[in-house]
Write an enzyme that holds these catalytic residues in place. Sequence first.
Site, PDB file in Angstrom:
ATOM      1  N   CYS A 134      46.066 -40.340  21.469  1.00  0.00           N
ATOM      2  CA  CYS A 134      45.424 -40.000  22.738  1.00  0.00           C
ATOM      3  C   CYS A 134      45.599 -41.057  23.814  1.00  0.00           C
ATOM      4  CB  CYS A 134      43.943 -39.735  22.496  1.00  0.00           C
ATOM      5  SG  CYS A 134      43.653 -38.492  21.199  1.00  0.00           S
ATOM      6  N   HIS A 154      41.552 -39.138  29.073  1.00  0.00           N
ATOM      7  CA  HIS A 154      41.976 -38.273  27.977  1.00  0.00           C
ATOM      8  C   HIS A 154      40.969 -37.145  27.821  1.00  0.00           C
ATOM      9  CE1 HIS A 154      42.866 -36.706  24.077  1.00  0.00           C
ATOM     10  NE2 HIS A 154      41.817 -37.269  23.512  1.00  0.00           N
ATOM     11  N   ASN A 210      42.071 -30.096  23.386  1.00  0.00           N
ATOM     12  CA  ASN A 210      42.524 -31.481  23.261  1.00  0.00           C
ATOM     13  C   ASN A 210      43.965 -31.467  22.765  1.00  0.00           C
ATOM     14  OD1 ASN A 210      43.103 -34.098  22.396  1.00  0.00           O
ATOM     15  ND2 ASN A 210      41.058 -34.463  21.560  1.00  0.00           N
TER      16      ASN A 210
END
Length: 344
Positions: free
Chosen positions: A116, A264, A294
Amino acid sequence: MKRYAGITAISRFLPEAKLTNIELSEIFPEWSAEKIYEKTGILERRIAAENTMASDLATQAAVKLFDGTGISPDSVDFLLFCTQTPDYLLPSSSCLIHQRLALRSDCGALDINMGCSGFVYSLSVAVSMIESGMVQRVLVLCADTYSKLIQPGDRSVMPLFGDAGAAVMVELVESEKPCIHGFAFGTEGNGAKNLIVHHSACKKEYSEKSVFRDNSGEYRSAEYLYMDGPEILQFTLQKVPVLCQTILEKSQLDLDAIDLVVLHQANRFLLDALRKKLKVKQEKFAIELELTGNTVSCTIPLALIECIRKGSLKPGMTSILAGFGVGYSWAGCVIHSGEIRAFI
């Protein structure tokens, strides 16, 4: 005017298949579709087909960028591919993509195994290479297919992660000041155990049926992704505000000078908590994960695309980018955006 490394174009590629909250509620009857959205801020996530790899998503994103901008693949001096779901342990997936895109034989290609925080790490490498005079144009690709790492029925991660590919062109541009700067990084390897696929490479920690017991006492397959959500939350709330402050100090800016904060895109709950802790106004804080989830290394590029499309990121604006997660690893920077072309 001087010349600095800047982002000039961004594109994305999403798999066709979708996993909706309604479908998830059928898998997890105790959760309604509304409750899943309330907890995550995600309505649906894209899922790569069985034979579609991260390299395929990245390649398609790059093709879309070339087609949209008219930039020739022959003009690319270096390819960076950020992924944690490569086709093989070896060879590097970047070499496979290099061949598919028909890049020059003297164009370098490098895999970056980061999660990430990976986009910002990749961006720092691209900027360093360009501003050192080593190269002039770097194609930064990000793609992950975490859906292939999720154990069927694992409700701790299945509602969160989606698959995607992104392409970002970083090249020399004329500017009165640096376009991308203020990089800050951090690492805490003692958090590695909290977001991990134990049996994903050469090390085999568990022998009996590849099963281990997690912190809650449940048995899990070591072949799939394990995430300790509460530990990840605690880590993020502790480190990200400090990271953003460090970025501002390195850039000699204060928060009032920042037009947009793009973190993120982990989940809405976490982003809301970070926004309040950072004391950033809602209109200056990007939350763009409803239709993608995500997507690991792709979340920041995908969020930038949506911000450009919606007009919340315009030429001349100053933004903070920050990624954080698996490793533990975190990284951030400031971008002064010029004209960035976005393609979906």
